[in-house]
Design a protein around this motif. Sequence first.
Motif, PDB file in Angstrom:
ATOM      1  N   SER A 113       0.828  -1.210   0.000  1.00 52.00           N
ATOM      2  CA  SER A 113       0.000   0.000   0.000  1.00 52.00           C
ATOM      3  C   SER A 113       0.859   1.255   0.000  1.00 52.00           C
ATOM      4  O   SER A 113       0.540   2.254  -0.652  1.00 52.00           O
ATOM      5  N   LEU A 114       1.985   1.211   0.707  1.00 54.89           N
ATOM      6  CA  LEU A 114       2.893   2.359   0.702  1.00 54.89           C
ATOM      7  C   LEU A 114       3.500   2.576  -0.690  1.00 54.89           C
ATOM      8  O   LEU A 114       3.644   3.716  -1.146  1.00 54.89           O
ATOM      9  N   ALA A 115       3.850   1.476  -1.345  1.00 60.83           N
ATOM     10  CA  ALA A 115       4.420   1.591  -2.692  1.00 60.83           C
ATOM     11  C   ALA A 115       3.397   2.174  -3.664  1.00 60.83           C
ATOM     12  O   ALA A 115       3.727   3.037  -4.489  1.00 60.83           O
ATOM     13  N   ARG A 116       2.137   1.719  -3.548  1.00 61.42           N
ATOM     14  CA  ARG A 116       1.089   2.254  -4.432  1.00 61.42           C
ATOM     15  C   ARG A 116       0.828   3.717  -4.143  1.00 61.42           C
ATOM     16  O   ARG A 116       0.584   4.511  -5.066  1.00 61.42           O
ATOM     17  N   ALA A 117       0.881   4.090  -2.880  1.00 59.12           N
ATOM     18  CA  ALA A 117       0.675   5.496  -2.532  1.00 59.12           C
ATOM     19  C   ALA A 117       1.790   6.374  -3.104  1.00 59.12           C
ATOM     20  O   ALA A 117       1.533   7.475  -3.607  1.00 59.12           O
ATOM     21  N   SER A 138       3.730  10.139  -7.211  1.00 56.80           N
ATOM     22  CA  SER A 138       4.667  10.444  -8.298  1.00 56.80           C
ATOM     23  C   SER A 138       3.921  10.775  -9.587  1.00 56.80           C
ATOM     24  O   SER A 138       4.286  11.715 -10.312  1.00 56.80           O
ATOM     25  N   LEU A 139       2.869  10.002  -9.878  1.00 49.93           N
ATOM     26  CA  LEU A 139       2.078  10.282 -11.072  1.00 49.93           C
ATOM     27  C   LEU A 139       1.399  11.644 -10.981  1.00 49.93           C
ATOM     28  O   LEU A 139       1.296  12.370 -11.975  1.00 49.93           O
ATOM     29  N   GLY A 140       0.929  11.981  -9.778  1.00 50.73           N
ATOM     30  CA  GLY A 140       0.308  13.284  -9.594  1.00 50.73           C
ATOM     31  C   GLY A 140       1.289  14.422  -9.837  1.00 50.73           C
ATOM     32  O   GLY A 140       0.960  15.425 -10.498  1.00 50.73           O
ATOM     33  N   ARG A 141       2.508  14.280  -9.301  1.00 55.67           N
ATOM     34  CA  ARG A 141       3.533  15.311  -9.536  1.00 55.67           C
ATOM     35  C   ARG A 141       3.900  15.392 -11.007  1.00 55.67           C
ATOM     36  O   ARG A 141       4.094  16.484 -11.554  1.00 55.67           O
TER      37      ARG A 141
END
Length: 301
Positions: free
Chosen positions: A10-14, A19-22
């Motif tokens: 879950s941490l990796a997905r977050a 990163s995608l948002g940035r």
Amino acid sequence: MTTAQPTAGSLARARQRESLGRFWQQYRTHRAGVFGLAGLVLIAVIALAAPLLVGSDVQSVTKAPGSPLEAPSGEFPLGTDQFGRSLLGLLVWGARISLTVGLLAAALSVAIGTLVGIIAGHFGGWFATVLMRITDWFLVMPTLVLAIVLATVLDHSIWTVILAIGVTSWPTTARLVRAQTIAVESRPYIERARALGGGHGHVMTRHVLPNVVPLVLTQTTLGISDAILTEATLAFLGLGDPTLISWGGMLQDAREAGAVSSGHWWYLAPPGIAIALVALAFTLCGRAVEAVLNPKLGVGR
């Protein structure tokens, strides 16, 4: 009441979502890249919806609704070809083949280049020297000439075109990935990974590959436009699949019908403009992606 602790997954997905948002926040500041992306999305939607928009009968010679080489009119906005088929319908249907070839050929090219570049950069020595000499040979040979040779020797099909483009256009990616691999493996954390027992596979997949992914993504985006242009050239030379409609194939049909000498401009202009616009859109997206992933390049917005 105890709260559930977040798992590693879950941490990796977050982190990936963050990163995608940035990435998107930075990407949308490049107006040219946004315009290119919007154009590609529109063309992709039209290509996917081609069976609904124009139907599959648009490719049929026996069911052609018009007369040969009709000028643009209300019934046929882009005119007809030498068989009386609607050029607008052929243009929409041809987008499916041109985009498919461009995407798959670019993916194959980048995959080969990435594999060769990481292996050569990681192992070094005489093995890397041999790989780089082979890469140099492909690099100095004209890509189009090699693709023509392969497309001539093998069967005329869409898979032959994809293979011909993919196996002849990878050297640039290989050299770039090799340089990036050497730079990554000179960092201290690579030495720590090896000291802790990390083998060749662990170093290449866990440490090197994630660091070359931005470069690979950029090369893929820029390579798609080159692949589409190469496919159009091969089809124009009669080396494509004659049973499929593509933009390059439409140009070949126009040449065979004598559209140039007879002044039937509406037969030549639509596929040529479509190829140019898609190539430009992919180039704009590639430059924007490159600027976001490597701001030091100073690519304009």
